[in-house]
Design a protein around this motif. Sequence first.
Motif, short mmCIF file in Angstrom:
data_model
loop_
_atom_site.label_atom_id
_atom_site.label_comp_id
_atom_site.label_asym_id
_atom_site.label_seq_id
_atom_site.Cartn_x
_atom_site.Cartn_y
_atom_site.Cartn_z
N THR A 287 -96.59 -65.65 -26.21
CA THR A 287 -97.63 -66.40 -26.47
C THR A 287 -97.09 -68.02 -26.69
O THR A 287 -96.96 -69.01 -25.67
CB THR A 287 -99.25 -66.48 -26.81
N ARG A 288 -96.80 -67.71 -27.46
CA ARG A 288 -96.39 -69.21 -28.25
C ARG A 288 -95.19 -69.31 -27.48
O ARG A 288 -94.67 -70.48 -27.53
CB ARG A 288 -96.10 -69.02 -30.19
N THR B 203 -107.73 -64.44 -32.51
CA THR B 203 -106.60 -65.12 -32.88
C THR B 203 -105.85 -66.63 -32.43
O THR B 203 -105.16 -67.17 -33.16
CB THR B 203 -105.57 -64.24 -34.19
N ASN B 204 -105.63 -65.54 -31.46
CA ASN B 204 -104.18 -66.86 -30.83
C ASN B 204 -105.09 -67.64 -29.94
O ASN B 204 -103.96 -68.42 -30.11
CB ASN B 204 -103.89 -65.48 -29.72
N ASP C 142 -104.74 -70.28 -32.29
CA ASP C 142 -104.01 -71.06 -32.08
C ASP C 142 -103.64 -71.51 -31.47
O ASP C 142 -102.88 -72.70 -31.92
CB ASP C 142 -102.51 -69.83 -32.49
N GLU D 250 -107.58 -60.36 -32.55
CA GLU D 250 -105.94 -60.51 -32.01
C GLU D 250 -105.99 -61.46 -30.95
O GLU D 250 -105.63 -62.54 -30.89
CB GLU D 250 -104.97 -59.86 -31.56
N CYS D 251 -107.01 -61.82 -30.05
CA CYS D 251 -106.75 -62.27 -28.92
C CYS D 251 -107.45 -63.80 -29.29
O CYS D 251 -107.30 -64.67 -29.07
CB CYS D 251 -107.73 -62.02 -27.94
N ASN E 76 -100.99 -61.77 -27.48
CA ASN E 76 -99.71 -61.27 -28.54
C ASN E 76 -98.97 -62.78 -28.41
O ASN E 76 -99.32 -64.08 -27.44
CB ASN E 76 -98.62 -60.82 -27.13
N ASN E 77 -99.14 -63.14 -29.71
CA ASN E 77 -98.89 -64.63 -29.72
C ASN E 77 -97.61 -64.93 -30.33
O ASN E 77 -97.23 -65.96 -29.49
CB ASN E 77 -99.72 -65.06 -31.92
#
Length: 357
Positions: free
Chosen positions: A236-237, A273-274, A277, A270-271, A232-233
């Motif tokens: 997390t951000r 990608t996160n 990032d 998705e992980c 979950n970006n």
Amino acid sequence: MKKIIILSSALWLCLGLSCTKEATQKQVTPTKTKSVLSATSLATTTTFAYGSDVSWVTQMEASNYKFYNSSGTQQDLFTILKGLGITSIRLRVWVNPSAGWNNITDVVAKAKRAAAAGMNILIDFHYSDTWADPGDQTKPAAWTSYSTSTLISTVYSYTYSALNTLKSNGITPTWVQVGNETSDGMLWQDGRASVSATNFQNFASMVLNGYNAVKAVFPSAKVIVHVANGFNNTTTRWIFDGLKTYGAKWDVCGFSIYPTTSNWSTIDSECLTNMNDMVSRYGKQVMICEAGMDVTAPTTCNAFLTDLIAKVKSVSGGNGLGLFYWEPEAYNSWQGYSMGAFDATGKPTVAMNAFAH
């Protein structure tokens, strides 16, 4: 921790609900500041961590649980894991647990066994007498009367003392977690990040004090800040943007990943990608500190782990440090946990074949 709930994105707004592992947290729009550090500059020569958290091992042994290799021969758990390709061990630390398990004395005993097996060690501070996760960050009983400033300073003194105990016993951890699944801070309510800017500042100061204590004892150890739901970006951000804004320091962004048997491929993507990032946005390395799947689906779990390990290895600049399976040795629903990777006879399932290298 012990219970796992995978939630949809819509439920991430339910911070006020009681939560366990992979739990919810408040979403706050993050800032858009980019790190000036290049991803490539972070690359490390440290060997990839094929890891397991086996903090239950001494308690299980005291309850007469035994472990067997794939051929059915009884062996020490660390010997079995090393034969499966495990190179690193993660151990949680509780301040003053009622039954003694996971206190610093118990941790030293397990760390000595891991070191004797030639494994790297990750020390995971919960800053609690019991489980700490997104829904539970309870202060140790002995700390409940402390002022916020005393709590913050105690994070330093306690971390320093515990690590010095490990050092005096010949243990040098490769990584140290300052808090466990701190998706909404730690040492609530003082360090609960979602309450106010002041509380977020408190949390950041706790992390900074933990970081400084680690570096004072083990300058080369990498400090991890660990959050749940590493896919979950947005959330997390939110947590890492806040830590950066309020002056915290850390080396590694750590994540938990507990997919279902049907959504693991999407979660893994998705992980990744996160994780990329995190490297780009903060100039940090990344690690999967916890992973698991239902023990009744070992073949699917093998596919999940094989894929996720490959994705961690593919993180930009070589900044994916490793993956730890959470309590694979827990079998026969030990403590009600059903995401181990050993079968009912105490032997590893095919899920653990993903760690062969």
